[in-house]
Design a protein around this motif. Structure first.
Motif, short mmCIF file in Angstrom:
data_model
loop_
_atom_site.label_atom_id
_atom_site.label_comp_id
_atom_site.label_asym_id
_atom_site.label_seq_id
_atom_site.Cartn_x
_atom_site.Cartn_y
_atom_site.Cartn_z
N ALA A 358 0.83 -1.21 0.00
CA ALA A 358 0.00 0.00 0.00
C ALA A 358 0.86 1.26 0.00
O ALA A 358 0.56 2.22 -0.72
CB ALA A 358 -0.93 -0.01 1.21
N MET A 359 1.93 1.27 0.79
CA MET A 359 2.79 2.45 0.86
C MET A 359 3.48 2.69 -0.48
O MET A 359 3.67 3.84 -0.90
CB MET A 359 3.81 2.30 1.98
N GLU A 360 3.88 1.62 -1.15
CA GLU A 360 4.48 1.77 -2.48
C GLU A 360 3.50 2.39 -3.47
O GLU A 360 3.86 3.28 -4.26
CB GLU A 360 4.96 0.41 -2.98
N GLN A 361 2.26 1.95 -3.40
CA GLN A 361 1.24 2.50 -4.30
C GLN A 361 0.89 3.94 -3.95
O GLN A 361 0.66 4.77 -4.84
CB GLN A 361 -0.01 1.61 -4.25
N LEU A 362 0.86 4.25 -2.65
CA LEU A 362 0.57 5.62 -2.23
C LEU A 362 1.69 6.58 -2.65
O LEU A 362 1.43 7.75 -2.97
CB LEU A 362 0.38 5.67 -0.71
N ASN A 363 2.91 6.09 -2.64
CA ASN A 363 4.04 6.91 -3.08
C ASN A 363 3.85 7.42 -4.50
O ASN A 363 4.31 8.51 -4.85
CB ASN A 363 5.35 6.11 -2.98
N ASP A 364 3.17 6.64 -5.33
CA ASP A 364 2.99 7.00 -6.73
C ASP A 364 1.94 8.09 -6.95
O ASP A 364 1.97 8.78 -7.97
CB ASP A 364 2.60 5.76 -7.55
N ILE A 365 1.02 8.24 -6.00
CA ILE A 365 -0.09 9.18 -6.25
C ILE A 365 -0.12 10.35 -5.25
O ILE A 365 -0.97 11.24 -5.39
CB ILE A 365 -1.45 8.45 -6.22
N THR A 366 0.77 10.37 -4.25
CA THR A 366 0.79 11.46 -3.28
C THR A 366 1.94 12.41 -3.60
O THR A 366 2.91 12.04 -4.27
CB THR A 366 0.95 10.93 -1.84
N THR A 367 1.83 13.64 -3.10
CA THR A 367 2.92 14.60 -3.27
C THR A 367 3.90 14.54 -2.11
O THR A 367 5.03 15.02 -2.22
CB THR A 367 2.35 16.02 -3.38
N PHE A 368 3.47 13.96 -1.00
CA PHE A 368 4.33 13.81 0.17
C PHE A 368 3.77 12.70 1.05
O PHE A 368 2.55 12.61 1.23
CB PHE A 368 4.40 15.11 0.97
N ILE A 369 4.63 11.86 1.59
CA ILE A 369 4.19 10.82 2.51
C ILE A 369 5.31 10.49 3.47
O ILE A 369 6.49 10.45 3.08
CB ILE A 369 3.71 9.55 1.75
N LYS A 370 4.97 10.31 4.74
CA LYS A 370 5.98 10.03 5.77
C LYS A 370 5.35 9.20 6.87
O LYS A 370 4.27 9.52 7.37
CB LYS A 370 6.51 11.34 6.36
N ILE A 371 6.02 8.10 7.22
CA ILE A 371 5.56 7.26 8.33
C ILE A 371 6.04 7.88 9.64
O ILE A 371 7.23 8.10 9.83
CB ILE A 371 6.07 5.82 8.18
N LEU A 372 5.09 8.13 10.55
CA LEU A 372 5.44 8.71 11.84
C LEU A 372 5.76 7.65 12.89
O LEU A 372 6.43 7.95 13.87
CB LEU A 372 4.30 9.60 12.35
N GLY A 373 5.27 6.44 12.68
CA GLY A 373 5.60 5.40 13.63
C GLY A 373 4.69 4.19 13.53
O GLY A 373 3.55 4.27 13.07
N CYS A 374 5.20 3.05 13.95
CA CYS A 374 4.45 1.81 14.11
C CYS A 374 4.58 1.40 15.56
O CYS A 374 5.69 1.41 16.11
CB CYS A 374 4.99 0.74 13.17
N TYR A 375 3.46 1.02 16.20
CA TYR A 375 3.48 0.81 17.64
C TYR A 375 2.36 -0.15 18.04
O TYR A 375 1.37 -0.32 17.31
CB TYR A 375 3.32 2.15 18.36
N PRO A 376 2.46 -0.79 19.22
CA PRO A 376 1.41 -1.70 19.67
C PRO A 376 0.10 -0.95 19.91
O PRO A 376 0.10 0.16 20.45
CB PRO A 376 1.97 -2.26 20.99
N SER A 377 -1.00 -1.57 19.51
CA SER A 377 -2.31 -0.97 19.73
C SER A 377 -2.68 -1.04 21.20
O SER A 377 -2.45 -2.05 21.88
CB SER A 377 -3.37 -1.69 18.90
N ASP A 378 -3.27 0.03 21.70
CA ASP A 378 -3.69 0.09 23.11
C ASP A 378 -5.10 -0.45 23.29
O ASP A 378 -5.60 -0.54 24.41
CB ASP A 378 -3.63 1.55 23.58
N ASP A 379 -5.76 -0.84 22.22
CA ASP A 379 -7.16 -1.25 22.29
C ASP A 379 -7.28 -2.70 22.79
O ASP A 379 -7.20 -3.64 22.01
CB ASP A 379 -7.81 -1.11 20.90
N ILE A 380 -7.42 -2.85 24.10
CA ILE A 380 -7.62 -4.17 24.70
C ILE A 380 -9.10 -4.30 25.02
O ILE A 380 -9.53 -4.20 26.18
CB ILE A 380 -6.76 -4.35 25.98
N SER A 381 -9.91 -4.49 23.98
CA SER A 381 -11.36 -4.56 24.17
C SER A 381 -11.71 -5.82 24.96
O SER A 381 -11.25 -6.93 24.62
CB SER A 381 -12.08 -4.58 22.83
#
Length: 388
Positions: A358-381
């Motif tokens: 998805a990020m590779e495909q988004l790179n082709d159609i956006t003017t700017f893209i930057k990942i701010l972070g990947c982290y564990p989800s806090d949603d312990i439903s």
């Protein structure tokens, strides 16, 4: 029939409580053994099917012991949540050995008693033995502490279920080199807090941070004669009211935080929404990896071309790659009138094949893209038991 001796009963209760703590500690140890076994098997931390079966069995056992189902469910929801968070912390430390530390320095808005302070305590309870706290007056200062190496982590409120996104924080994330490494959600219970024996009718001035003021707007709208004074943080409001010690001033904030300053709540439940939560992000100088057994979130920012349907095209890419978007926020780009920067949260690990594509495909159609972070989800439903 003679009445039981109160001292004897209380002694038995204390002994039983000690046994409960010993059993809870033993259960925690067993949870750690489960986490260790999952290192090799790569099985997900959560197995909701097993959790549901477990709760049903416990409720049935509880009935035979004259314990009602809601009581049993509430107790074991807390135990299961603790087990999940404990296992996640263990797996994360294994995959990120550089983050293991007995002592961490954490920057947040306000001082002791602020919502950011309470969130920091909750987040680092399982991650460090000692937390060195750096209270700050502005979000910019909070981020600067980490950027300049004066703190290891910064805690920033990013959104609230009542007042929405925190625009100032979103804007700062555009320009920082820091990475999001975690999140934590905390319940927000706004109260009217005073330093002296007084009543709500006597209050002429209320102090608080702008976020609680916004989140309690309906309550405040019924107090047209009361002056509303904004502060840097709720803890600053507590400090002001405590120092003034007058019967005509009050603060809005958390009761536990206010208690640190000697304040008492004379009214609770002030927020517009009764189910009121604030979500905080944790940022650091280096990104982390998220273990594949843990549900992950990835946050990125992007800008799209100024043409009809450009944003829709970007979101379709996420759909085509089976990626769930859980947050979309737009903010203006300074110096570029009518252009927007979009903040996106997705439920996916940045290392997953779907998100990489998805990020590779988004790179082709956006003017700017930057990942701010990947982290564990806090949603312990909590898993809800299905009982016939």
């Amino acid at each position: 029939m003679a009445s039981p001796n109160l001292d004897t009963v209380r002694k038995d209760i204390s002994g039983t409580d000690k046994q409960l703590l010993e059993l809870l500690a033993k259960r925690r140890q067993l949870s750690m053994e489960v986490a260790k076994s999952k290192l090799a098997s790569s099985k997900p931390v959560r197995d909701t099917t097993r959790e549901q079966q477990l709760l049903v069995e416990l409720i049935e056992t509880g009935k035979s012991l004259q314990l009602d189902a809601p009581y049993v469910t509430q107790v074991f929801h807390s135990i299961i949540e603790d087990s999940v968070l404990l296992q996640q912390a263990y797996l994360q430390q294994h995959i990120n050995p550089d983050t293991i530390a007995h002592k961490v320095r954490v920057a947040f808005l306000g001082q002791q008693g602020s919502y950011s302070h309470l969130a920091a305590q909750k987040y680092f309870a399982r991650k460090a033995e000692e937390v060195i706290e750096h209270g700050c007056k502005t979000f910019k200062e909070v981020i600067g502490k980490v950027e300049n190496g004066l703190a290891d982590y910064a805690l920033l409120p990013i959104e609230n279920t009542s007042s929405g996104g925190i625009n100032e924080v979103y804007d700062l994330l555009q320009h920082t080199s820091l990475h999001i490494v975690g999140e934590v959600s905390v319940p927000v219970e706004h109260c009217l807090l005073v330093a002296t024996a007084t009543s709500e009718e006597k209050i002429k001035t209320i102090y608080s941070h702008f976020q609680p003021i916004a989140q309690c707007s309906e309550y405040l709208s019924h107090l047209p004669e009361v002056a509303i004074e904004r502060t840097d943080a709720t803890s600053h409001a507590f400090e002001i009211v405590a120092n003034m010690a007058r019967d005509d001033v009050a603060a809005i904030g958390n009761a536990d935080g206010g208690r640190l300053y000697g304040l008492t709540a004379i009214r609770t439940g002030l927020a517009n929404q009764k189910q009121n939560y604030s979500r905080f992000i944790v940022v650091a100088r280096k990104p982390i990896d998220v273990a594949e057994q843990i549900p992950a979130k990835t946050t990125f920012i992007m800008s799209v071309k100024q043409r009809p349907g450009a944003l829709v095209d970007a979101l379709i890419i996420l759909k085509q790659n089976n990626i769930n978007m859980c947050k979309l926020e737009s903010r203006p780009i300074p110096g570029n009138p009518w252009e927007e920067m979009f903040y996106v949260d997705v439920e996916s690990n940045v290392s997953s094949s779907n998100l990489i594509t998805a990020m590779e495909q988004l790179n082709d159609i956006t003017t700017f893209i930057k990942i701010l972070g990947c982290y564990p989800s806090d949603d312990i439903s909590p898993t809800e038991p299905v009982v016939d």
